[in-house]
Design a protein around this motif. Structure first.
Motif, PDB file in Angstrom:
ATOM      1  N   SER A  60       0.835  -1.201   0.000  1.00 15.77           N
ATOM      2  CA  SER A  60       0.000   0.000   0.000  1.00 15.77           C
ATOM      3  C   SER A  60       0.872   1.254   0.000  1.00 15.77           C
ATOM      4  O   SER A  60       2.022   1.222   0.413  1.00 15.77           O
ATOM      5  N   GLN A  61       0.301   2.352  -0.455  1.00 14.79           N
ATOM      6  CA  GLN A  61       1.054   3.593  -0.557  1.00 14.79           C
ATOM      7  C   GLN A  61       1.153   4.257   0.813  1.00 14.79           C
ATOM      8  O   GLN A  61       0.226   4.203   1.610  1.00 14.79           O
ATOM      9  N   PHE A  62       2.311   4.858   1.064  1.00  9.57           N
ATOM     10  CA  PHE A  62       2.522   5.610   2.286  1.00  9.57           C
ATOM     11  C   PHE A  62       1.965   7.017   2.126  1.00  9.57           C
ATOM     12  O   PHE A  62       1.896   7.549   1.020  1.00  9.57           O
ATOM     13  N   ASP A  63       1.628   7.600   3.235  1.00  6.52           N
ATOM     14  CA  ASP A  63       1.199   8.987   3.233  1.00  6.52           C
ATOM     15  C   ASP A  63       2.399   9.868   2.878  1.00  6.52           C
ATOM     16  O   ASP A  63       3.536   9.577   3.247  1.00  6.52           O
ATOM     17  N   VAL A  64       2.155  10.952   2.168  1.00  7.43           N
ATOM     18  CA  VAL A  64       3.235  11.825   1.720  1.00  7.43           C
ATOM     19  C   VAL A  64       3.964  12.465   2.901  1.00  7.43           C
ATOM     20  O   VAL A  64       5.122  12.857   2.793  1.00  7.43           O
ATOM     21  N   ARG A  65       3.314  12.526   4.057  1.00 11.06           N
ATOM     22  CA  ARG A  65       3.969  13.136   5.226  1.00 11.06           C
ATOM     23  C   ARG A  65       5.194  12.348   5.666  1.00 11.06           C
ATOM     24  O   ARG A  65       6.135  12.914   6.201  1.00 11.06           O
ATOM     25  N   PHE A  66       5.197  11.024   5.460  1.00 13.95           N
ATOM     26  CA  PHE A  66       6.377  10.239   5.785  1.00 13.95           C
ATOM     27  C   PHE A  66       7.574  10.734   4.973  1.00 13.95           C
ATOM     28  O   PHE A  66       8.679  10.867   5.483  1.00 13.95           O
ATOM     29  N   TYR A  67       7.335  10.994   3.691  1.00 14.03           N
ATOM     30  CA  TYR A  67       8.409  11.462   2.821  1.00 14.03           C
ATOM     31  C   TYR A  67       8.849  12.876   3.196  1.00 14.03           C
ATOM     32  O   TYR A  67      10.033  13.196   3.148  1.00 14.03           O
ATOM     33  N   TRP A 123       1.375  16.631  12.519  1.00 11.39           N
ATOM     34  CA  TRP A 123       0.975  15.242  12.337  1.00 11.39           C
ATOM     35  C   TRP A 123      -0.436  15.078  12.880  1.00 11.39           C
ATOM     36  O   TRP A 123      -0.721  15.386  14.024  1.00 11.39           O
ATOM     37  N   GLU A 124      -1.317  14.559  12.052  1.00 14.92           N
ATOM     38  CA  GLU A 124      -2.712  14.412  12.458  1.00 14.92           C
ATOM     39  C   GLU A 124      -2.997  13.016  12.911  1.00 14.92           C
ATOM     40  O   GLU A 124      -2.526  12.065  12.428  1.00 14.92           O
TER      41      GLU A 124
END
Length: 124
Positions: A60-67, A123-124
């Motif tokens: 699955s795709q990671f949230d862009v906030r990780f990047y 971070w939400e």
């Protein structure tokens, strides 16, 4: 005319590096095939990290906030990598080196303020 014999040590080094890297990649695969470790069964395919099946697909795709957090970490980690040699050599480089580093730190502070204002650190 270039003497090609000067490049012989580089070619030997590249050959040894290619041989060793290939051995590190293919030798474990060969040993696994020869010892029978490649034969899957239900016990080998079971969940071993947490003991229960995963909730979602592992691809699955990671949230862009990780990047974004990773990029910010790299930026400020590089800042720390530049600060130590600068602090050690500050006596030799003088005021010009000090001013240059203050401009560099100022740019990074502006980048941090921009990222903060855009919510990249929230971070939400």
């Amino acid at each position: 005319m270039v003497d090609l014999a000067q490049y012989l040590p580089i070619l030997i080094f590249l050959g040894i590096a290619l041989l060793l890297s290939s051995a590190f990649v293919f030798l474990p695969m060969l040993v696994g095939r020869l010892t029978g470790a490649h034969k899957p069964d239900p016990a080998k395919l079971s969940e071993y990290e947490c003991g229960f099946p995963a909730f979602e697909e592992p691809r699955s795709q990671f949230d862009v906030r990780f990047y974004l957090v990773a990029i910010l970490f790299i930026i400020f980690d590089l800042e720390a990598a530049f600060l130590f040699p600068w602090a050690v050599s500050l006596e030799q480089i003088g005021w010009a080196g000090w001013a240059t580093m203050m401009v560099f730190i100022g740019e990074l502070v502006l980048g941090l303020v921009y990222a903060w204002k855009k919510g990249a650190l929230d971070w939400e």
